[in-house]
Write an enzyme that holds these catalytic residues in place. Structure first.
Site, PDB file in Angstrom:
ATOM      1  N   ALA A 158       0.829  -1.206   0.000  1.00  0.00           N
ATOM      2  CA  ALA A 158       0.000   0.000   0.000  1.00  0.00           C
ATOM      3  C   ALA A 158       0.862   1.255   0.000  1.00  0.00           C
ATOM      4  CB  ALA A 158      -0.954   0.024   1.171  1.00  0.00           C
ATOM      5  N   THR A 159       0.311   2.267  -0.662  1.00  0.00           N
ATOM      6  CA  THR A 159       1.139   3.444  -0.903  1.00  0.00           C
ATOM      7  C   THR A 159       0.367   4.459  -1.734  1.00  0.00           C
ATOM      8  OG1 THR A 159       3.408   3.948  -1.504  1.00  0.00           O
ATOM      9  CG2 THR A 159       2.152   2.852  -3.148  1.00  0.00           C
ATOM     10  N   THR A 160       0.984   5.600  -2.015  1.00  0.00           N
ATOM     11  CA  THR A 160       0.495   6.486  -3.079  1.00  0.00           C
ATOM     12  C   THR A 160       1.685   7.014  -3.852  1.00  0.00           C
ATOM     13  OG1 THR A 160      -1.379   7.196  -1.724  1.00  0.00           O
ATOM     14  CG2 THR A 160      -0.850   8.547  -3.648  1.00  0.00           C
TER      15      THR A 160
ATOM     16  N   ASP B  89       4.781   8.818  -1.382  1.00  0.00           N
ATOM     17  CA  ASP B  89       4.829   8.957   0.075  1.00  0.00           C
ATOM     18  C   ASP B  89       5.891   8.018   0.631  1.00  0.00           C
ATOM     19  OD1 ASP B  89       3.175   6.518  -0.265  1.00  0.00           O
ATOM     20  OD2 ASP B  89       3.026   6.677   1.920  1.00  0.00           O
TER      21      ASP B  89
ATOM     22  N   LYS C 242      10.200   5.257  -2.454  1.00  0.00           N
ATOM     23  CA  LYS C 242       9.417   4.537  -3.465  1.00  0.00           C
ATOM     24  C   LYS C 242       9.615   5.096  -4.873  1.00  0.00           C
ATOM     25  CE  LYS C 242       5.943   3.843   0.099  1.00  0.00           C
ATOM     26  NZ  LYS C 242       4.607   4.212   0.550  1.00  0.00           N
TER      27      LYS C 242
END
Lengths: 244, 263
Positions: free
Chosen positions: B38-40, B55, B71
């Site tokens: 999970a991430t953006t 993020d 990331k």
């Protein structure tokens, strides 16, 4: 045929003669430390002689292009697999030479039934902290370390002449690349002709053949520290020979 | 030998990106229990090239594993990969990709084309399908690079099976992306000028505001933590290569234009 020791020694000796003869016409390769890092220089007639091997390692080669290509692939594969499996910091010129290239070259040289590699190689490595390191590898698998500078040339007078000049050079590591380029070009010429013919030989060479140079420099951005020296840079630095 | 394919070279040494068979002994695999994901991440074109940002949070289920993950990874001097999905797989893919491009350039004595780079990532994602289908290795990255042929930056996004899509203006990925995809669409379509006309300063402001918005609505996306000096990774790509916006500048921009104005 080669099962008797003296025949094997004879055969190896013959190979040495054959290889020296083959390498007589090869264009020399020079590597000199400079303020920016390490400058490599050669003159080619169409086949590249200077190569990027890994982030901080470059290769200079004289000899048969197909043999150079085979060995270049050996060392490229070894360096990249090692850098991937462990870390780029674990890829060092010494390890590539000692455990990769030298055994392969020596084996081919001593196995009389096989064709030896017609090569003489130079490996330049930009250290992480200490001085740049240079290595030479001969067709028989013998490798040596140097710091002051290296000229790959046919053995004999050319090498002796160049070594004498190398010893007299003020520490090239203190001088900028464009000044060291001058020395490198003269050293290269000394690998082909006697001292008094160096200037005229350089002038002729610049008209007839292509200069090739590369730079290993810590100041380059990103992990890859090798770049070819551009033809604009080389034109600028060779004007004194072209103008006369 | 001679084709410049690093993955083939690795495979010849016994390497496998993903095991062909993964056994859970017949039991259902609870991916959330041990998979960090999970991430953006986002990328859009702006006046000076392409901006890519992400993020810093890595989570496993409801647990925050790490708040300083990078990331947005440099793949070469003119290309980055932003990762969304399982970090173990994503970082491995990035490492293979980075070495593949270097190996190709050094062995073939020329740069791999941008099309070749885009396909290389797609092939790696396809190789990873067994892990992705079992819920423990899915990656949906964004790849952005400068294309010298058209003198412009380009943005590509992928699904976890390796399908590649080129985005015209922007791309988003990760669990927090639905919340900002609409914002980017709105901004691009109805503000006075498209996002691609933003100068760099405004582009960085937009990227930081978007990531803060994602963090507001997605627990798996981390926001700025000034006290701990944690800011998103923001990188730009143009003809001069990849450049990271320094933390000091992000801090200044955050104070002036991103920190809470209204509750």
């Amino acid at each position: 045929m080669f099962d008797e020791p003296y025949r094997w020694v004879d055969a190896v000796s013959n190979r040495r003669e054959y290889l020296e003869e083959q390498l007589k016409s090869a264009s020399p390769v020079v590597a000199l430390p400079c303020r920016e890092g390490i400058l490599l220089l050669s003159v080619n007639t169409g086949t590249q002689k200077l190569y990027e091997i890994y982030d901080r390692i470059a290769l200079g080669a004289m000899g048969h292009p197909a043999d150079v290509e085979r060995l270049r692939n050996v060392v490229l594969d070894m360096a990249h697999v090692e850098g991937f499996n462990r870390s780029p910091a674990d890829v060092t010129a010494r390890r590539l030479l000692q455990f990769g290239l030298a055994p392969v070259v020596k084996e081919a040289f001593e196995e009389i039934g096989r064709a030896p590699y017609i090569i003489r190689l130079l490996i330049a490595e930009l250290g992480h902290s200490e001085r740049p390191t240079l290595y030479t590898l001969n067709y028989d698998g013998v490798f040596k370390e140097a710091h002051q500078g290296v000229l790959l040339a046919p053995f004999g007078e050319a090498t002796e002449r160049a070594e004498a000049v190398l010893k007299k050079l003020s520490d090239p590591a203190e001088r900028p690349m464009e000044a060291v380029f001058d020395d490198a070009l003269s050293l290269w010429a000394l690998g082909e002709v006697e001292a008094e013919k160096v200037d005229s030989h350089i002038k002729d060479t610049l008209q007839e053949r292509s200069l090739e140079a590369g730079l290993l420099s810590s100041s380059l951005p990103g992990p890859s520290k090798y770049r070819p020296v551009t033809s604009d840079e080389m034109n600028q630095w060779t004007q004194k020979w072209q103008a006369e | 030998m001679g084709e410049g394919d690093f993955l083939d070279l690795l495979k010849s040494k016994g390497y496998a990106l993903a095991p062909a068979h993964f056994s859970s002994n017949g039991k259902a695999v609870s991916a959330e229990a041990f998979v960090s994901s999970a991430t953006t991440i986002l990328a859009f074109k702006y006046q000076g090239g392409v901006l890519v940002a992400g993020d810093r949070r890595a989570t496993a289920g409801t647990t925050v594993m790490y708040d300083r993950a990078d990331k947005v990874i440099d793949i070469d001097s003119h290309a980055v990969m932003a990762i969304a999905g399982v970090p173990a797989t994503a970082f491995e893919i990035a490492r293979v990709l980075e070495h593949s491009f270097k190996y190709y350039r050094r062995s073939q004595l020329q740069d791999l084309s941008l099309e070749g780079k885009v396909r290389a990532l797609s092939k790696l994602l396809k190789d990873n399908i067994p892990m992705a289908m079992q819920g423990i290795g899915a990656v949906a990255p964004i790849f952005a690079a400068y294309d010298p042929k058209i003198s412009s930056g380009r943005i590509y996004f992928y699904d976890m099976l390796g399908a590649e899509f080129e985005s015209v203006e922007f791309a988003t990925s990760g669990s927090g992306s639905p919340g900002i995809r609409g914002v980017l669409h709105f901004q691009n379509k109805w503000r006075d000028e498209p996002v691609s006309s933003l100068p760099e300063e405004e582009a960085v402001v937009l990227a930081m505001r978007l990531l803060e918005t994602a963090a507001e609505f997605d627990a798996a996306t981390g926001g700025v933590k000034q006290g701990a000096n944690v800011y998103p990774i923001v990188k730009t790509i143009n003809e001069n290569g990849v450049r990271e916006i320094p933390i000091e500048r992000l801090n200044t921009i955050y104070d002036a234009q991103v920190a809470v104005r209204h509750v």
